[in-house]
Write a protein that holds these residues in place. Sequence first.
Motif, PDB file in Angstrom:
ATOM      1  N   LEU A   1      -8.894  18.194  15.816  1.00 28.08           N
ATOM      2  CA  LEU A   1      -9.073  19.626  15.592  1.00 28.08           C
ATOM      3  C   LEU A   1      -8.909  20.387  16.910  1.00 28.08           C
ATOM      4  CD1 LEU A   1     -12.259  19.737  13.313  1.00 28.08           C
ATOM      5  CD2 LEU A   1      -9.950  20.397  12.640  1.00 28.08           C
ATOM      6  N   PRO A   2      -8.435  21.630  16.852  1.00 34.63           N
ATOM      7  CA  PRO A   2      -8.434  22.449  18.078  1.00 34.63           C
ATOM      8  C   PRO A   2      -9.873  22.685  18.525  1.00 34.63           C
ATOM      9  CG  PRO A   2      -7.032  23.420  16.381  1.00 34.63           C
ATOM     10  CD  PRO A   2      -7.798  22.321  15.723  1.00 34.63           C
ATOM     11  N   ILE A   3     -10.104  22.615  19.824  1.00 33.88           N
ATOM     12  CA  ILE A   3     -11.452  22.765  20.358  1.00 33.88           C
ATOM     13  C   ILE A   3     -12.020  24.161  20.094  1.00 33.88           C
ATOM     14  CG2 ILE A   3     -10.738  23.474  22.677  1.00 33.88           C
ATOM     15  CD1 ILE A   3     -12.941  21.681  23.785  1.00 33.88           C
ATOM     16  N   GLY A   4     -11.114  25.155  20.013  1.00 35.57           N
ATOM     17  CA  GLY A   4     -11.554  26.519  19.716  1.00 35.57           C
ATOM     18  C   GLY A   4     -12.199  26.650  18.350  1.00 35.57           C
ATOM     19  N   VAL A   5     -11.809  25.803  17.412  1.00 38.27           N
ATOM     20  CA  VAL A   5     -12.417  25.816  16.076  1.00 38.27           C
ATOM     21  C   VAL A   5     -13.883  25.404  16.174  1.00 38.27           C
ATOM     22  CG1 VAL A   5     -12.387  24.715  13.804  1.00 38.27           C
ATOM     23  CG2 VAL A   5     -10.235  25.371  14.894  1.00 38.27           C
ATOM     24  N   ILE A   6     -14.167  24.358  16.944  1.00 34.16           N
ATOM     25  CA  ILE A   6     -15.543  23.860  17.088  1.00 34.16           C
ATOM     26  C   ILE A   6     -16.425  24.903  17.773  1.00 34.16           C
ATOM     27  CG2 ILE A   6     -16.994  22.028  18.049  1.00 34.16           C
ATOM     28  CD1 ILE A   6     -15.058  21.077  15.841  1.00 34.16           C
TER      29      ILE A   6
ATOM     30  N   SER B   1     -16.011  28.122  17.938  1.00 33.68           N
ATOM     31  CA  SER B   1     -16.184  29.292  17.073  1.00 33.68           C
ATOM     32  C   SER B   1     -17.180  29.018  15.950  1.00 33.68           C
ATOM     33  CB  SER B   1     -14.839  29.711  16.476  1.00 33.68           C
ATOM     34  OG  SER B   1     -13.960  30.139  17.484  1.00 33.68           O
ATOM     35  N   LEU B   2     -17.157  27.794  15.404  1.00 35.59           N
ATOM     36  CA  LEU B   2     -18.117  27.430  14.359  1.00 35.59           C
ATOM     37  C   LEU B   2     -19.548  27.476  14.889  1.00 35.59           C
ATOM     38  CD1 LEU B   2     -16.297  24.429  12.607  1.00 35.59           C
ATOM     39  CD2 LEU B   2     -16.856  26.634  11.576  1.00 35.59           C
TER      40      LEU B   2
ATOM     41  N   ILE C   1     -10.334  29.733  23.968  1.00 38.46           N
ATOM     42  CA  ILE C   1     -11.534  29.048  23.483  1.00 38.46           C
ATOM     43  C   ILE C   1     -12.668  30.070  23.499  1.00 38.46           C
ATOM     44  CG2 ILE C   1     -13.184  27.177  23.874  1.00 38.46           C
ATOM     45  CD1 ILE C   1     -10.897  25.620  25.204  1.00 38.46           C
ATOM     46  N   GLY C   2     -13.094  30.490  22.334  1.00 40.94           N
ATOM     47  CA  GLY C   2     -14.065  31.570  22.234  1.00 40.94           C
ATOM     48  C   GLY C   2     -15.514  31.124  22.252  1.00 40.94           C
ATOM     49  N   PHE C   3     -16.382  32.082  22.562  1.00 40.44           N
ATOM     50  CA  PHE C   3     -17.838  32.002  22.399  1.00 40.44           C
ATOM     51  C   PHE C   3     -18.573  31.130  23.420  1.00 40.44           C
ATOM     52  CE2 PHE C   3     -16.371  33.212  18.104  1.00 40.44           C
ATOM     53  CZ  PHE C   3     -17.078  34.391  17.964  1.00 40.44           C
ATOM     54  N   VAL C   4     -17.874  30.381  24.277  1.00 39.07           N
ATOM     55  CA  VAL C   4     -18.573  29.586  25.300  1.00 39.07           C
ATOM     56  C   VAL C   4     -19.327  30.526  26.246  1.00 39.07           C
ATOM     57  CG1 VAL C   4     -18.348  27.919  27.183  1.00 39.07           C
ATOM     58  CG2 VAL C   4     -16.861  27.746  25.190  1.00 39.07           C
TER      59      VAL C   4
END
Length: 353
Positions: free
Chosen positions: A326-331, A333-334, A276-279
Amino acid sequence: MQKRFTRMFLLNKRFIAYPIAIALLIGAMLLGISIGTVSVPVLTILKLIGSEVLHLPFMGKTDPMFTTIVMDIRLPRVILAGLVGASLAIAGAAFQGLLRNPLADPYVLGVSSGASVGAVLVLFFNLSIPFVGMFTLPVMSIAASILTIFLVLFFARQIERSMRVETIILTGIVFSSFLGSLLSLMIALTGEELRQIIGWLLGSVSMRGWEYIGIILPFFIIGSGILLFSSKELNAMSFGEERAQHIGVNVAKRKLWILIGGSILTGAAVAVSGTIGFVGLVIPHLTRLLWGPDHRHLLPLSILLGAAFLIIADLISRTIISPTELPIGVITSLIGAPVFAIILIRRRKERRG
């Protein structure tokens, strides 16, 4: 007089910060538990938590359907999302403070990718370490994340002896790309486990249950404890390593502990939820903008806001195109990618100015 006024203003800001952050977290948790295919009234949630979790005798009985939905599905999911978000946020805040750069986070430095490789190896080969059992996945993930951060620092030092922050970040991005290729290779060689691995890599806290909370919780306590006890040293190092040494900080030893603490948190988070990116980029940066760079407050506030952020991101991921999830990583990253770009543009303008 002006210094005294500034100090009082900062104290008032921080005094307000904690109630706001706690209120946001509680609100996010109630929303995450309440909203779904079947809506659960907030009063019912409070009654269930009072009777089932706190064992208060006067809360009364609730509908068994609501009990199952809240206690077996949504509450563990919300708690897990909160722990993952808190882990990534405090790790990102520590890495940014250590490297004195708001662009540093576990995802950018390649730590998340390293943790992913360690976890996928466990899934790919169905590994189980003796005497470790269900903790095999987080232990391998943490070991791989620690190894990755030290390899990043080692190669950054080979490229440039001064180890400028930009060099470390670029080395981390290179490692992240290389490890991403290794992950793709393992996926290409996978048979029946393909769907499980791809679903895990995209990031999710769906259907994990209380078992996964038991897996991440001890590592969260250890990792966050290491970083919180290092907050004063992070403040000292934010003015430069030489100055920190002059005031008595053992920079090499403390830097090692901070890197280990951040890697433990990242590895455990990746083990239970995937990448999960960007957090770790967005939350510490926003917290710093709102309430200042003092790590004694930045780190605990990042824990609270990181938890609230990921709970809301998870809520969006499962409701925005319901019933599909949706995968949580998509949210994340957006949201995170534009923030990353804005931070980068601002830093360029500051340098030119």
